[in-house]
Motif scaffolding. Structure first.
Motif, mmCIF file in Angstrom:
data_model
loop_
_atom_site.group_PDB
_atom_site.id
_atom_site.type_symbol
_atom_site.label_atom_id
_atom_site.label_comp_id
_atom_site.label_asym_id
_atom_site.label_seq_id
_atom_site.Cartn_x
_atom_site.Cartn_y
_atom_site.Cartn_z
ATOM 1 N N GLU A 141 0.795 -1.208 0.018
ATOM 2 C CA GLU A 141 -0.040 0.065 -0.156
ATOM 3 C C GLU A 141 0.691 1.385 -0.104
ATOM 4 O O GLU A 141 0.147 2.246 -0.278
ATOM 5 N N LEU A 142 2.124 1.206 0.229
ATOM 6 C CA LEU A 142 2.967 2.354 0.073
ATOM 7 C C LEU A 142 3.740 2.240 -1.038
ATOM 8 O O LEU A 142 4.007 1.345 -1.691
ATOM 9 N N GLU A 143 4.453 3.339 -1.429
ATOM 10 C CA GLU A 143 5.370 3.569 -2.815
ATOM 11 C C GLU A 143 6.557 4.535 -2.518
ATOM 12 O O GLU A 143 6.105 5.275 -1.597
ATOM 13 N N ILE A 152 5.285 7.095 0.578
ATOM 14 C CA ILE A 152 3.851 7.693 0.746
ATOM 15 C C ILE A 152 2.961 6.720 0.518
ATOM 16 O O ILE A 152 3.191 5.554 0.055
ATOM 17 N N ASP A 153 1.567 7.308 0.933
ATOM 18 C CA ASP A 153 0.559 6.355 0.688
ATOM 19 C C ASP A 153 0.287 6.091 -0.850
ATOM 20 O O ASP A 153 0.218 7.264 -1.188
ATOM 21 N N GLY A 154 -0.018 4.931 -1.292
ATOM 22 C CA GLY A 154 0.037 4.899 -2.679
ATOM 23 C C GLY A 154 -1.371 5.482 -3.236
ATOM 24 O O GLY A 154 -1.396 5.672 -4.535
ATOM 25 N N ASP A 155 -2.358 5.520 -2.535
ATOM 26 C CA ASP A 155 -3.606 5.967 -3.118
ATOM 27 C C ASP A 155 -3.500 7.367 -3.425
ATOM 28 O O ASP A 155 -4.463 8.023 -4.046
ATOM 29 N N ALA A 171 0.292 12.547 2.988
ATOM 30 C CA ALA A 171 0.391 11.397 2.537
ATOM 31 C C ALA A 171 1.911 10.687 2.824
ATOM 32 O O ALA A 171 2.188 9.513 2.397
ATOM 33 N N ARG A 228 4.788 8.943 4.617
ATOM 34 C CA ARG A 228 5.324 8.321 5.999
ATOM 35 C C ARG A 228 6.692 8.560 6.413
ATOM 36 O O ARG A 228 6.909 8.399 7.538
#
Length: 202
Positions: free
Chosen positions: A70-72, A94-97, A111, A113
């Protein structure tokens, strides 16, 4: 009688009253790559060192291998802190969404992390003082600072303390870095500066 043409001089962008804004970074013409906005002022990057290039590659690749799905992990991409601050960390998780448009040029700070800065001689005060303060105020939970100490990589790890809103040091790592947050990581830091050996040694 011919008139000698006047020598051309560089034309620097004159900031508006109050300074540039985060939106200006996308519209100002002819900005050098990786220009940042700090307190309404444009900050240009200096020539890249081999250490910085290797360190950015190392963390981008290694974190991409172990980050949860879920992270990128993204390198050298600007983050919206506020109207007058849009820094560009060397690596972010970052949060992938939040990745919605392949043409987007920034991510919201909420977003992010983890932000990582690889220190260069000209960026030392920004990476040690200015940026950590702004990242903490933007509630980025984790910050890593990577420095070159006599040819060896040293990583300073910080975590945001919710009660104070400031970063607190949670470790200094020299040859091996092992942490559990923002996700488990176990890295051989000597690989950053190790010379690549020939595939066919004589």
């Amino acid at each position: 009688m011919s008139i000698e043409p006047e020598a051309s001089e560089p034309r620097w962008a004159v900031p508006p009253e109050g300074g540039w804004t985060a939106d200006d970074l996308d519209t100002l013409p002819n900005l050098p790559p990786h220009t940042e906005l700090i307190d309404g002022s444009l900050v240009f990057v200096s020539p890249q060192t081999l250490f910085r290039s290797r360190a950015v590659d190392f963390f981008t690749w290694q974190l991409s291998r172990v980050a949860p799905p879920e992270l990128e992990v993204v390198r050298e991409f600007t983050v919206d802190i506020d109207r007058y601050n849009r820094p560009e960390p060397d690596v972010i998780v970052i949060d992938g969404d939040v990745i919605e448009d392949p043409n987007q040029t920034r991510f919201p700070a909420e977003a992010v992390r983890l932000a990582i800065e690889v220190v260069s001689p000209e960026s030392r005060s920004r990476d040690r003082e200015t940026k950590p303060l702004k990242y903490a105020r933007a509630t980025i939970p984790h910050y890593w600072r990577v420095e070159n100490h006599d040819g060896r990589a040293v990583v300073y790890v910080f975590e945001r303390e919710p009660a104070t809103g400031a970063y607190t040091s949670t470790g200094i790592f020299h040859d091996r870095m092992k942490v559990s947050v923002p996700f488990p990581v176990d890295l051989d830091l000597t690989a950053i500066t190790a010379r690549r050996r020939s595939a066919n040694p004589e």
